[in-house]
Design an enzyme around this catalytic site. Structure first.
Site, PDB file in Angstrom:
ATOM      1  N   GLY A  12       1.145  -1.287  -0.383  1.00 58.18           N
ATOM      2  CA  GLY A  12       0.218   0.054   0.056  1.00 58.18           C
ATOM      3  C   GLY A  12       0.690   1.002   0.161  1.00 58.18           C
ATOM      4  O   GLY A  12       2.136   1.213  -0.019  1.00 58.18           O
ATOM      5  N   ASP A 201      -4.413   6.002  18.939  1.00 56.39           N
ATOM      6  CA  ASP A 201      -2.805   6.620  18.208  1.00 56.39           C
ATOM      7  C   ASP A 201      -2.023   7.057  18.137  1.00 56.39           C
ATOM      8  O   ASP A 201      -1.159   6.336  18.997  1.00 56.39           O
ATOM      9  CB  ASP A 201      -3.698   6.681  16.751  1.00 56.39           C
ATOM     10  CG  ASP A 201      -2.018   7.103  15.526  1.00 56.39           C
ATOM     11  OD1 ASP A 201      -1.730   5.553  14.948  1.00 56.39           O
ATOM     12  OD2 ASP A 201      -1.384   7.821  16.317  1.00 56.39           O
ATOM     13  N   LYS A 205       1.663   4.937  20.021  1.00 63.30           N
ATOM     14  CA  LYS A 205       3.218   5.728  20.043  1.00 63.30           C
ATOM     15  C   LYS A 205       4.208   5.728  21.656  1.00 63.30           C
ATOM     16  O   LYS A 205       5.166   5.820  21.743  1.00 63.30           O
ATOM     17  CB  LYS A 205       2.884   6.562  19.286  1.00 63.30           C
ATOM     18  CG  LYS A 205       2.953   6.299  17.978  1.00 63.30           C
ATOM     19  CD  LYS A 205       2.166   7.561  16.270  1.00 63.30           C
ATOM     20  CE  LYS A 205       2.122   7.081  15.687  1.00 63.30           C
ATOM     21  NZ  LYS A 205       0.642   8.286  14.736  1.00 63.30           N
TER      22      LYS A 205
HETATM   23  P1  NAP Z   1      -2.567   0.348   3.521  1.00 69.71           P
HETATM   24  O1  NAP Z   1      -2.025   1.515   2.098  1.00 69.71           O
HETATM   25  O2  NAP Z   1      -3.262   0.540   3.699  1.00 69.71           O
HETATM   26  O3  NAP Z   1      -1.827  -0.955   2.705  1.00 69.71           O
HETATM   27  C1  NAP Z   1      -2.057  -2.475   2.713  1.00 69.71           C
HETATM   28  C2  NAP Z   1      -1.304  -3.578   2.419  1.00 69.71           C
HETATM   29  O4  NAP Z   1      -1.368  -4.296   2.581  1.00 69.71           O
HETATM   30  C3  NAP Z   1      -2.101  -3.466   0.928  1.00 69.71           C
HETATM   31  O5  NAP Z   1      -1.616  -3.540  -0.192  1.00 69.71           O
HETATM   32  C4  NAP Z   1      -3.019  -4.532   0.697  1.00 69.71           C
HETATM   33  O6  NAP Z   1      -3.073  -5.461   0.009  1.00 69.71           O
HETATM   34  C5  NAP Z   1      -2.278  -5.336   2.017  1.00 69.71           C
HETATM   35  N1  NAP Z   1      -2.944  -6.503   3.349  1.00 69.71           N
HETATM   36  C6  NAP Z   1      -4.127  -5.743   3.672  1.00 69.71           C
HETATM   37  N2  NAP Z   1      -4.338  -6.244   4.765  1.00 69.71           N
HETATM   38  C7  NAP Z   1      -4.172  -7.863   4.231  1.00 69.71           C
HETATM   39  C8  NAP Z   1      -4.540  -9.444   4.402  1.00 69.71           C
HETATM   40  N3  NAP Z   1      -4.659  -9.560   5.281  1.00 69.71           N
HETATM   41  N4  NAP Z   1      -3.751 -10.157   3.271  1.00 69.71           N
HETATM   42  C9  NAP Z   1      -2.671 -10.029   2.104  1.00 69.71           C
HETATM   43  N5  NAP Z   1      -2.164  -8.254   2.367  1.00 69.71           N
HETATM   44  C10 NAP Z   1      -3.029  -7.901   3.245  1.00 69.71           C
HETATM   45  O7  NAP Z   1      -1.985   1.022   4.648  1.00 69.71           O
HETATM   46  P2  NAP Z   1       0.202   1.840   5.080  1.00 69.71           P
HETATM   47  O8  NAP Z   1      -1.229   3.104   4.708  1.00 69.71           O
HETATM   48  O9  NAP Z   1       0.579   1.664   3.776  1.00 69.71           O
HETATM   49  O10 NAP Z   1       0.419   1.184   5.908  1.00 69.71           O
HETATM   50  C11 NAP Z   1       1.021  -0.291   6.331  1.00 69.71           C
HETATM   51  C12 NAP Z   1       1.227   0.320   8.039  1.00 69.71           C
HETATM   52  O11 NAP Z   1       2.052   1.064   8.085  1.00 69.71           O
HETATM   53  C13 NAP Z   1       0.411   0.112   9.053  1.00 69.71           C
HETATM   54  O12 NAP Z   1       0.716  -0.337  10.558  1.00 69.71           O
HETATM   55  C14 NAP Z   1       0.471   1.286   8.943  1.00 69.71           C
HETATM   56  O13 NAP Z   1      -0.337   1.695  10.438  1.00 69.71           O
HETATM   57  C15 NAP Z   1       1.492   1.789   9.140  1.00 69.71           C
HETATM   58  N6  NAP Z   1       1.666   3.035   9.488  1.00 69.71           N
HETATM   59  C16 NAP Z   1       1.563   4.107   7.904  1.00 69.71           C
HETATM   60  C17 NAP Z   1       2.028   5.606   7.813  1.00 69.71           C
HETATM   61  C18 NAP Z   1       2.121   5.901   6.658  1.00 69.71           C
HETATM   62  O14 NAP Z   1       1.786   7.310   6.378  1.00 69.71           O
HETATM   63  N7  NAP Z   1       0.777   5.305   5.722  1.00 69.71           N
HETATM   64  C19 NAP Z   1       3.079   5.590   9.003  1.00 69.71           C
HETATM   65  C20 NAP Z   1       3.367   5.129   9.626  1.00 69.71           C
HETATM   66  C21 NAP Z   1       3.420   4.007   9.636  1.00 69.71           C
HETATM   67  P3  NAP Z   1      -4.042  -4.451  -1.542  1.00 69.71           P
HETATM   68  O15 NAP Z   1      -2.387  -3.234  -1.656  1.00 69.71           O
HETATM   69  O16 NAP Z   1      -4.001  -5.535  -2.327  1.00 69.71           O
HETATM   70  O17 NAP Z   1      -5.092  -4.064  -0.837  1.00 69.71           O
HETATM   71  N1  HSE Z   2      -2.862   8.236  11.610  1.00 71.00           N
HETATM   72  C1  HSE Z   2      -1.219   8.337  11.722  1.00 71.00           C
HETATM   73  C2  HSE Z   2      -1.114   9.573  11.939  1.00 71.00           C
HETATM   74  C3  HSE Z   2      -0.652   7.826  11.131  1.00 71.00           C
HETATM   75  O1  HSE Z   2      -2.519  10.850  11.423  1.00 71.00           O
HETATM   76  O2  HSE Z   2      -0.142  10.506  12.565  1.00 71.00           O
HETATM   77  C4  HSE Z   2       0.622   7.888  11.226  1.00 71.00           C
HETATM   78  O3  HSE Z   2       0.626   7.028  12.328  1.00 71.00           O
END
Ligand code: NAP
Ligand code: HSE
Length: 428
Positions: A12, A201, A205
């Site tokens: 993702g 959240d 952290k």
């Molecule tokens: P995201 O965009 O929703 O992506 C999730 C990915 O995981 C997608 O590719 C999805 O597949 C896949 N997935 C989810 N559940 C699955 C399952 N049961 N089986 C197989 N594949 C699965 O999430 P993200 O924003 O990248 O965040 C990922 C992690 O990083 C989370 O723990 C989040 O808290 C953390 N995080 C995110 C950010 C941020 O800025 N986004 C910052 C810090 C930490 P599909 O693509 O096929 O749907």
């Molecule tokens: N939901 C979180 C934020 C994303 O707003 O900071 C990063 O963990």
């Protein structure tokens, strides 16, 4: 040279950034770790989904066991989120001797102890730099940079969504609901914003940061949480008028090994560096007995900032592999956790009261503060032509939470007080 193979769980936002950095910085990364890094397989929910990055079809899988059971894969990078089946995948990967890098604060805050114990047993690394404050290397800073010091305070703006909302409310004088809707339209806030706006959240952290900073096993239940959903625009206007900005702060404190961790809306003096952290940015202020005041600022989320932390963890894992020292950085909390009581937690308070506008009211109010040994910093009566009651703003000196609770209980019984409109912690 034999490449180091990485299994990516999730493609993702963050997973895409990881692929971009591993591919785009390949030469530098290989020079640093002494081997090429190769994305071996990628788990997704739906292989047919169109993506913003090209990954060859044969690398994509919907079956996690293609990665977990692949003996060629050395490191699993977990960026799929959630608790289950994610935890199972991580535990099974560790069981098979694979190192783990994750961005999953929910999983680390809730099950970090169990995951770290398994990693230690299997002599594997589990690194999670991206789980707190996305692109800011705060975890490595606490574990390594400050290993020589004794940290006594960590204050963080660790949630970008709420900081965006509060900054907008402050800059534009807008109401909470209006700004939340705008943040959702812009994609900053999720459709269900509960975890962000109610402070959960940030609490996860802060549990992670407090555990690392204070070497005690701080869990989510130890963090007292209050979110931003009840903040009124008038509160922010009052804060500004008095020289403060309203921020959702995580505050972890330690005195004589007694700990408290809270997440709550806090009025931060504009003289404090945290007051000028605006928008989706994060910042973590750390006070160490030897170093004094420090602050770390940067993007708390987003594809590339978060992936930067993930790939830095990957580099650390591979360097450890080369040295044969994996599983040794896991810092097990070595101090007994002792939580402060309400008598031991003290801070300054802002209180806004609506009271009857007649002689002797202020004397009754100040008498209550005196009775519970709470000293006042300032008392201001605010004229409000739309309100026949008097608006009294009080800022206290440091007062214990126990005594403040008694003050508030007493206020409920005082007939001259029409309502306690707002009460906030004050910092700086
Ligand atoms: P995201 O965009 O929703 O992506 C999730 C990915 O995981 C997608 O590719 C999805 O597949 C896949 N997935 C989810 N559940 C699955 C399952 N049961 N089986 C197989 N594949 C699965 O999430 P993200 O924003 O990248 O965040 C990922 C992690 O990083 C989370 O723990 C989040 O808290 C953390 N995080 C995110 C950010 C941020 O800025 N986004 C910052 C810090 C930490 P599909 O693509 O096929 O749907
Ligand atoms: N939901 C979180 C934020 C994303 O707003 O900071 C990063 O963990």
């Amino acid at each position: 040279m034999k490449p180091i193979k990485v299994g990516l769980l999730g493609l993702g936002t963050v997973g895409t950034g990881v692929v971009r950095i591993v591919e785009g910085h390949q030469e530098d990364l290989a020079s640093q770790v002494g081997s090429p890094i190769q994305i071996g397989k990628v788990l997704v929910k739906d292989v047919s989904k169109s993506r913003s990055i090209h990954v060859p079809d044969h690398l994509l899988t919907e079956n996690a066991w293609d990665i977990i059971d692949d003996p060629e894969i050395d490191v699993v990078v977990e960026v799929m989120g959630g608790i289950e089946p994610t935890k199972e995948y991580i535990m099974e990967a560790l069981d098979r001797g694979k190192h783990v890098v994750t961005a999953n604060k929910d999983l680390i805050a809730l099950h970090g102890r169990e995951i770290k114990a398994k990693a230690k047993e299997k002599r594997c690394d589990v690194f999670y730099e991206a789980s707190v404050a996305g692109g800011i290397p705060i975890i490595r800073t606490l574990m390594e940079g400050f290993s020589s010091d004794r940290i006594t305070k960590i204050m963080g703006i660790v949630n970008g969504t709420t900081n965006y909302i509060l900054s907008k409310m402050s800059q534009e004088g807008a109401g909470y609901e209006e700004v939340l809707q705008e943040a959702q339209q812009l994609g900053y806030a999720e459709a269900d914003p509960t975890s962000d706006v109610e402070g959960l959240d940030a609490a996860r952290k802060m549990a992670i940061l407090a555990t690392l900073g204070f070497h005690a096993d701080v869990s989510l239940e130890d963090v007292e949480v209050r979110g931003i959903s009840r903040i009124k625009k008038e509160d922010i206007a009052f804060a500004k008028k008095l020289g403060y900005e309203m921020k959702l702060l995580g505050i972890a404190e330690r005195q004589d090994d007694q700990i408290s961790v809270v997440v709550q809306p806090t009025m931060v003096s504009t003289a404090h560096p945290l007051a000028s952290v605006n928008g989706v940015f994060n910042a973590v202020y750390v006070y160490g007995e030897a170093v004094g005041e420090t602050m770390f600022y940067g993007p708390g989320a987003g594809e590339m900032p978060t992936a930067t932390s993930i790939v830095a963890d990957l580099v650390a894992v591979i360097k450890n592999m080369k040295l044969g020292v994996n599983g040794q950085r896991a810092l097990t909390p070595y101090k007994e956790k002792k939580l402060k009581s309400d008598e031991q937690i003290a801070y300054k308070n802002f209180i806004l009261l609506h009271v009857e506008d007649k002689a002797g009211v202020l004397a009754q109010i100040t008498q209550v503060f005196a009775e519970y040994d709470v000293s006042l910093d300032s008392v201001v009566q605010q004229p409000n032509p739309n309100n026949p009651d008097a608006e009294i703003i009080i800022i206290t000196h440091y007062a214990s939470r126990a005594n403040m609770n008694k003050v508030f209980e007493h206020f409920e019984q005082l007939s001259v007080i029409k309502s306690i409109k707002s009460a906030y912690r004050v910092e700086g």
